[in-house]
Design an enzyme around this catalytic site. Structure first.
Site, PDB file in Angstrom:
ATOM      1  N   CYS A 141      -2.740  -2.381   7.266  1.00 26.94           N
ATOM      2  CA  CYS A 141      -3.127  -2.202   5.862  1.00 26.94           C
ATOM      3  C   CYS A 141      -4.616  -2.425   5.633  1.00 26.94           C
ATOM      4  CB  CYS A 141      -2.318  -3.126   4.957  1.00 26.94           C
ATOM      5  SG  CYS A 141      -0.537  -2.820   5.026  1.00 26.94           S
ATOM      6  N   HIS A 150      -6.245  -3.476  -1.786  1.00 30.17           N
ATOM      7  CA  HIS A 150      -5.087  -2.873  -1.122  1.00 30.17           C
ATOM      8  C   HIS A 150      -3.896  -3.005  -2.061  1.00 30.17           C
ATOM      9  CE1 HIS A 150      -1.852  -1.990   1.525  1.00 30.17           C
ATOM     10  NE2 HIS A 150      -1.513  -3.257   1.757  1.00 30.17           N
ATOM     11  N   ASN A 174       3.113   0.707  -1.502  1.00 26.93           N
ATOM     12  CA  ASN A 174       2.195   0.274  -0.455  1.00 26.93           C
ATOM     13  C   ASN A 174       2.050   1.403   0.562  1.00 26.93           C
ATOM     14  OD1 ASN A 174       0.890  -0.884   1.726  1.00 26.93           O
ATOM     15  ND2 ASN A 174       2.033  -2.811   1.642  1.00 26.93           N
TER      16      ASN A 174
END
Length: 323
Positions: free
Chosen positions: A113, A250, A280
């Site tokens: 990520c 993020h 996500n």
């Protein structure tokens, strides 16, 4: 001083939109449960046969179009992903071929990520060193391909997508008033590997495996480490949190984003949020959020923008830039 500035952004989301209700007859979960714990309302899934390189290519083409450039204007591609089409070659090389680039370099970065932050810092360093003048930096993922559809703690969180930026060399004075990337801060700590990982791979199981996560522990590390890395990068840039115009985090979980903003003393009005619509998307989440905010005209020339992310590894980092 040679700087690198974001000249344009681009993005691509697969056509299939999956609402939270899609999970209700498959898992012991509800739309309300997912929204209240994550802030996610929907996400996009890649179609059958649609690969990470397909998504990345579309985002790259969008960024080039918005920059008024063609592939021949680009010196290289740095692409962040944890879900490549193949073990090798790099997804970046397939994007390179799709764009018709006959020269230059193309390679992948894998920091889960945090991948886009790492890729952006990497491309910035190359531009500062004079190794390139224009670099396409891409984050692209098809996380729907590594989900355990019986694990409600993970499979409801992730989506697919791609975002890209054109990073271009500019001249600055070497101070915090310059436009472009001002500072970055990158970190990893492998002792936390078991908190977020995929239980398969070439040299272990010979399979792609499924994502595994200890959500509560990841949450605790995320809030602490994200706020710290953002402040570290701001210190390097000679700026303070009071001077930040936009936080582009993020997009993992609304509670993590809110807690991080609070630790930085930033109101949520200064935070770019796409988690409700995208879920996500791992390395794609920050460039997707940048592209959405850019298209909406939120960023003004001279705005201070902070991006930060944490992912498996654990790996985390941040970039401070002036738009």
């Amino acid at each position: 001083m040679r700087r690198s500035m974001i000249r344009a952004t681009g993005c691509y989301l697969p056509d299939q939109i999956v609402e939270n209700s899609w999970f209700e007859d498959k898992l012991d979960t509800t739309d309300e449960w997912i929204r209240s714990r994550t802030g996610i309302e929907r996400r996009h899934f890649a179609a059958e046969g649609q690969t990470t390189s397909d998504l990345a290519l579309r985002a790259a083409q969008d960024a080039l179009t918005r920059a008024g450039m063609v592939a021949a204007d680009i010196d290289g591609i740095v692409l962040a992903t944890s879900t490549p089409d193949f073990t090798f070659p790099a997804v970046a090389t397939m994007v390179q071929a799709g764009l018709g680039m006959k020269t230059g370099f193309a390679y992948d970065v894998q920091a889960v990520c945090a991948g886009f932050v790492f890729a952006l810092a990497n491309a910035d360093a190359m531009i500062r060193a004079g190794l390139a003048s224009r670099v396409l930096v891409i984050g692209a993922e098809t996380f729907s391909r590594i989900m355990d559809w019986e694990d409600r703690g993970t499979c409801v969180l992730f989506g697919d997508g791609a975002g890209a930026v054109v990073l271009e060399a500019v001249e600055g004075n070497g101070d915090s008033n310059d436009r472009g990337l001002l500072a970055s801060d990158l970190n990893s700590d492998g002792q936390y590997r078991d908190l977020l990982y995929v239980d398969g791979g070439v040299s272990t199981t010979g399979t792609a495996g499924h994502l595994r996560m200890q959500g509560n522990l990841v949450f605790r590390h995320a809030v602490e480490k994200l706020a710290k890395t953002a402040h570290t990068a701001l210190d390097k840039a000679g700026l303070t949190a009071d001077e930040v115009d936009w936080l582009v985090p993020h997009q993992a979980n609304l509670r993590i984003i809110s807690a991080t903003a609070q630790k930085m003393n930033l109101p949520m009005e200064k935070v770019v949020l796409t988690v409700a619509d995208h879920g996500n998307t791992s390395a794609a989440s920050i460039p997707l959020a940048l592209a959405v905010a850019d298209a909406e005209g939120r960023f003004k020339p001279g705005d201070v923008v902070v991006t930060e992310a944490i992912g498996g590894g654990l790996s985390w980092g941040s970039v401070v830039l002036r738009w």
